[in-house]
Design a protein around this motif. Structure first.
Motif: not given
Length: 180
Positions: A124-133, A164-170
């Protein structure tokens, strides 16, 4: 895969239903699992998988094997379909009842249900982020694509994909702390 490229040429040049069937069969289970891990729902996974293959077959002429492997390209199509599904609806919580007969294995079952619930919260958290992320996350985590593969299919520098990946992971670590 040489056979895969033959199927693709036969579909693009002649509209071969036999080649289309073979190509779908070759990747159906993998794409279904990829989608199911993200939706957690059999019916949604079946629908999204079907939509993925319909879309992929319709746009097969735009596939460029010089940019990425077919498998990675197909996972990208599926990733977009999952993002579309997530935009349409909010995920429902997962409720699991444990009966008295299951009391002996309750600790294992509790760990399992916590994993499912945590996965759904992260999703759910990831789904709320930028589509490219989301796309980078889904291709990396669920499809197991390497950073070079993701960069190639997205036509972006590998460094940008990693960032982008590591920013989302953080952001996920910050949001959920030490939860596992």
């Amino acid at each position: 895969m040489e056979q895969e490229q033959k199927w693709i040429r036969a579909i693009v040049k002649r509209g071969s239903p036999k080649a289309a069937d073979a190509l779908v069969r070759a990747y159906y289970d993998e794409i279904y699992k990829f989608v199911y891990w993200q939706t957690g729902n059999r019916e949604d996974a079946l629908d999204v998988t079907q939509e993925c293959f319909i879309s992929a077959l319709r746009s097969l002429a735009s596939y460029d094997p010089k940019k990425s492997g077919f498998r990675t390209w197909l996972h990208r199509v599926a990733s977009h379909k999952v993002i579309d599904l997530r935009r349409k609806r909010v995920a429902a919580p997962v409720f699991v009842e444990i009966g008295e007969a299951d009391a002996a294995g309750a600790a294992d079952w509790t760990d399992f249900t916590e994993q499912i619930q945590n996965q759904e919260r992260v999703e759910r958290f990831v789904s709320g982020t930028n589509p490219n992320m989301q796309e980078v996350f889904r291709l990396r985590i669920y499809a197991g694509c390497s950073f070079p593969e993701i960069a190639a299919v997205m036509a972006e520098p590998e460094a940008a994909v990693k960032a982008r990946y590591y920013r989302l992971a953080a952001a996920v670590r910050k949001e959920f702390g030490d939860e596992r």
